[in-house]
Enzyme design. Sequence first.
Site, PDB file in Angstrom:
ATOM      1  N   CYS A   2       0.819  -1.200   0.000  1.00  0.00           N
ATOM      2  CA  CYS A   2       0.000   0.000   0.000  1.00  0.00           C
ATOM      3  C   CYS A   2       0.855   1.252   0.000  1.00  0.00           C
ATOM      4  O   CYS A   2       2.066   1.208   0.153  1.00  0.00           O
ATOM      5  CB  CYS A   2      -0.910   0.029   1.230  1.00  0.00           C
ATOM      6  SG  CYS A   2      -2.010  -1.382   1.387  1.00  0.00           S
ATOM      7  N   ARG A  49      -4.531   1.033  -1.584  1.00  0.00           N
ATOM      8  CA  ARG A  49      -4.273  -0.387  -1.338  1.00  0.00           C
ATOM      9  C   ARG A  49      -4.018  -1.169  -2.620  1.00  0.00           C
ATOM     10  O   ARG A  49      -4.775  -1.066  -3.591  1.00  0.00           O
ATOM     11  CB  ARG A  49      -5.464  -1.014  -0.592  1.00  0.00           C
ATOM     12  CG  ARG A  49      -5.226  -2.470  -0.191  1.00  0.00           C
ATOM     13  CD  ARG A  49      -6.431  -3.081   0.499  1.00  0.00           C
ATOM     14  NE  ARG A  49      -6.167  -4.469   0.881  1.00  0.00           N
ATOM     15  CZ  ARG A  49      -7.104  -5.407   0.967  1.00  0.00           C
ATOM     16  NH1 ARG A  49      -8.367  -5.111   0.723  1.00  0.00           N
ATOM     17  NH2 ARG A  49      -6.778  -6.631   1.301  1.00  0.00           N
ATOM     18  N   LEU A  50      -2.941  -1.949  -2.604  1.00  0.00           N
ATOM     19  CA  LEU A  50      -2.698  -2.995  -3.596  1.00  0.00           C
ATOM     20  C   LEU A  50      -3.046  -4.300  -2.898  1.00  0.00           C
ATOM     21  O   LEU A  50      -2.330  -4.755  -2.005  1.00  0.00           O
ATOM     22  CB  LEU A  50      -1.231  -2.997  -4.038  1.00  0.00           C
ATOM     23  CG  LEU A  50      -0.838  -4.031  -5.101  1.00  0.00           C
ATOM     24  CD1 LEU A  50      -1.483  -3.697  -6.442  1.00  0.00           C
ATOM     25  CD2 LEU A  50       0.672  -4.101  -5.253  1.00  0.00           C
ATOM     26  N   LEU A  53      -3.148 -10.012   0.068  1.00  0.00           N
ATOM     27  CA  LEU A  53      -3.720 -10.979   1.006  1.00  0.00           C
ATOM     28  C   LEU A  53      -5.140 -10.548   1.351  1.00  0.00           C
ATOM     29  O   LEU A  53      -5.361  -9.394   1.715  1.00  0.00           O
ATOM     30  CB  LEU A  53      -2.868 -11.070   2.271  1.00  0.00           C
ATOM     31  CG  LEU A  53      -1.435 -11.579   2.083  1.00  0.00           C
ATOM     32  CD1 LEU A  53      -0.672 -11.524   3.397  1.00  0.00           C
ATOM     33  CD2 LEU A  53      -1.436 -13.005   1.530  1.00  0.00           C
ATOM     34  N   ASN A  75       1.697  -0.642   5.202  1.00  0.00           N
ATOM     35  CA  ASN A  75       2.287  -0.904   3.896  1.00  0.00           C
ATOM     36  C   ASN A  75       3.262  -2.060   4.038  1.00  0.00           C
ATOM     37  O   ASN A  75       4.204  -1.990   4.835  1.00  0.00           O
ATOM     38  CB  ASN A  75       3.024   0.341   3.386  1.00  0.00           C
ATOM     39  CG  ASN A  75       3.885   0.052   2.169  1.00  0.00           C
ATOM     40  OD1 ASN A  75       3.553  -0.794   1.342  1.00  0.00           O
ATOM     41  ND2 ASN A  75       5.005   0.760   2.053  1.00  0.00           N
ATOM     42  N   GLU A  77       4.008  -6.543   3.986  1.00  0.00           N
ATOM     43  CA  GLU A  77       3.464  -7.880   4.228  1.00  0.00           C
ATOM     44  C   GLU A  77       4.040  -8.424   5.533  1.00  0.00           C
ATOM     45  O   GLU A  77       5.236  -8.275   5.796  1.00  0.00           O
ATOM     46  CB  GLU A  77       3.838  -8.852   3.100  1.00  0.00           C
ATOM     47  CG  GLU A  77       3.349  -8.456   1.718  1.00  0.00           C
ATOM     48  CD  GLU A  77       1.843  -8.567   1.538  1.00  0.00           C
ATOM     49  OE1 GLU A  77       1.173  -9.117   2.449  1.00  0.00           O
ATOM     50  OE2 GLU A  77       1.338  -8.099   0.506  1.00  0.00           O
ATOM     51  N   ASP A 100      -3.352  -9.887   6.765  1.00  0.00           N
ATOM     52  CA  ASP A 100      -2.278  -9.695   7.732  1.00  0.00           C
ATOM     53  C   ASP A 100      -2.401  -8.350   8.443  1.00  0.00           C
ATOM     54  O   ASP A 100      -1.865  -8.168   9.539  1.00  0.00           O
ATOM     55  CB  ASP A 100      -0.913  -9.837   7.063  1.00  0.00           C
ATOM     56  CG  ASP A 100      -0.706  -8.888   5.894  1.00  0.00           C
ATOM     57  OD1 ASP A 100      -1.705  -8.361   5.370  1.00  0.00           O
ATOM     58  OD2 ASP A 100       0.455  -8.688   5.485  1.00  0.00           O
ATOM     59  N   ILE A 287      15.385  -9.635 -18.113  1.00  0.00           N
ATOM     60  CA  ILE A 287      15.602  -8.530 -19.043  1.00  0.00           C
ATOM     61  C   ILE A 287      17.036  -8.595 -19.544  1.00  0.00           C
ATOM     62  O   ILE A 287      17.967  -8.841 -18.774  1.00  0.00           O
ATOM     63  CB  ILE A 287      15.368  -7.167 -18.354  1.00  0.00           C
ATOM     64  CG1 ILE A 287      13.897  -7.002 -17.996  1.00  0.00           C
ATOM     65  CG2 ILE A 287      15.829  -6.023 -19.238  1.00  0.00           C
ATOM     66  CD1 ILE A 287      12.988  -6.733 -19.177  1.00  0.00           C
ATOM     67  N   GLY A 362      16.105 -11.782  -5.904  1.00  0.00           N
ATOM     68  CA  GLY A 362      17.285 -12.257  -5.189  1.00  0.00           C
ATOM     69  C   GLY A 362      18.080 -11.143  -4.548  1.00  0.00           C
ATOM     70  O   GLY A 362      19.204 -11.366  -4.093  1.00  0.00           O
TER      71      GLY A 362
END
Length: 646
Positions: A2, A49-50, A53, A75, A77, A100, A287, A362
């Site tokens: 978020c 909000r994106l 969950l 904002n 997880e 969450d 890419i 990574g």
Amino acid sequence: MCGIVGVLHRDGASVPDALVRGMRDSLVHRGPDDAGLYLKGPVGLGVRRLSVLDPTPLGHQPMGNSDGTLWVVFNGEIYNYVELRQELRSAGHRFVSDSDTEVLLHLYAQFGKDCLQRLNGMFAFAVWDARERVLFAARDRLGVKPFYYHHSGERFMFASEVKALLQGDSNLRRSDNEALVDYLFSGSPLGAKTGFAGISQLEPAHWLTWHDGQLAVRRYWDISYRYEDPKREADLLAELAWTVDDAIRIQSRSDVPIGSHLSGGLDSSAVASYAARHIRPLTTFAIGFGEDPYYDETEHARTVAAHIGATHVEERGCPGDLGGLLPALIYHMDFALPSWGGFGYFAVSRLAKRHVKVSLTGHGGDEVFVGYPRYFDVAFGSTEMFDFSGRPSFERSALERVWMMLRREGPVGLARGLGRRLRPAPRSLEVRWASYCGAEPARHPMLHPRFVQTLGGYSPRGPYLRVLHEASTNEILDKCLYHDLRVYLPAFLSMEDRMSMAVSLESRVPLLDHRIVELMGRIPPALKVSGRQPKRLLREIVRAMLPENIRERKDKRPFPIPVERWFAGELADMVRDILRSPQCLDRGIFHPDRLREDIFSPGIVWPLINLELWFRIFVDRDPHWTEQAAILSTSRVGSDGARLLN
């Protein structure tokens, strides 16, 4: 994932709806799925909000508890929310959603500030305690998620990005000169600085409280170095393998499609290989740039994807992309980009966004598992364990370098510099480590002398090196790793956050699970790099999972992008037009005579052009460049389009 904002007034005056709404909606890219407000007297909170969950309305924010005394904006997880919810239910808590966010709210109600010790995740959140009239906010241990604030005593404002604070108060559009020279020296503002005077960032692993106009900030976590017996190597490797797998397992939790970035390097290949155990089917994204094989690792990425059974998608980027997108990337960054790797982060993020809503990366593997040549150079005096063959060179000839030094420092300075090279003295740890930085302000070849005078003698060298000695170990290698985790890594995580959130993609970094970082703090340096092998422990735990030619690669490539070649070729006219424009020549920061010369290298051009465009977009509010910064949603990443490989 978020974008969060908040405004609090000390004097009790009501916070205007339009103020919080405007701040909130400047972050629509961080949260296009939902929007929420909490307004009550002198307190205003907002969220974009994106939904990842529990994407149902039950996960709506700001979220309050049952009696409306606690309100949270969040904002990030919380990866261990499943286990925490079970624990809280056993303690009598009742839940109405599967989010969450609700777990975080109940955890704070149960434990207060101590809830931070139980969280495993990437997060920046704020809780308004209406009963105590206290705002509590915190940022995750490694600094994956951002939190910015402005504190004036009578008013406290916070946001996920600086642009939201500027939307709330245009008077904050003032540069912080110390932060500018921090950037030229180390690649980013140091400590809590942001580039803007009057705007600070909450540093990683810190919390803050605001109560009745009083602000308090404290650190809640740090790395402890308590080395295990080297004879326990087998047990430590087994523990490390389990912890990495568990980190990727819990970070694979998602109610929306999830994939994995895959460059073909060891870090992203390790993450993807573990992720393939928990995400089925797994889609990977890569890419490549240009025809030079040094800049195109897609062949390695394809090898890994085929080995782990992933569906692979790849794309190529080109110079025109960077020339057109750089203003927009700086806008989303809120400051100059730490490196041109930001273009690669953005390109692969937008490619991934076409297929998934969440992607594993990574990033952090070099800083945790000892991957950079500078660690070996500073700690052991050698980089022979790396293969630099095939790396394009844009270094100037010896004669050109002598000429530049003569122009910059005069005959006396030239003689002194050549003398140091001919008779090198033993160098301290501080000197060796700082040698990877840029020039201090008084010696920077491009800074205007009058600008240097405004600094009052400030140099970023002291604040930069101070962190090196805050590590609770005498081991040089771990001091270097600690410094990068505290200083270098947060800047690059900030870039990753902005480049992914610019396209509304959630980017996760499982190799930075704090349990992995803490475990590496227990492993003696002699085991970390036994045989002087970079990332030795990571190579060991993926030995049975990756092809040998991937696992044993020595040609370290830090997200290779041919920006130096582009600046000297296709983008040369653009660079020249910007740096020789009246605005730049008259700004009073860079030396106009030096800007008119053609002898400085692309490596020097990069920070100059970033800072100049930042000024035009954020400080000058130049209409031409603010329009350029708005093109992100319609531009293309790659000239060749994407290829899907099964």
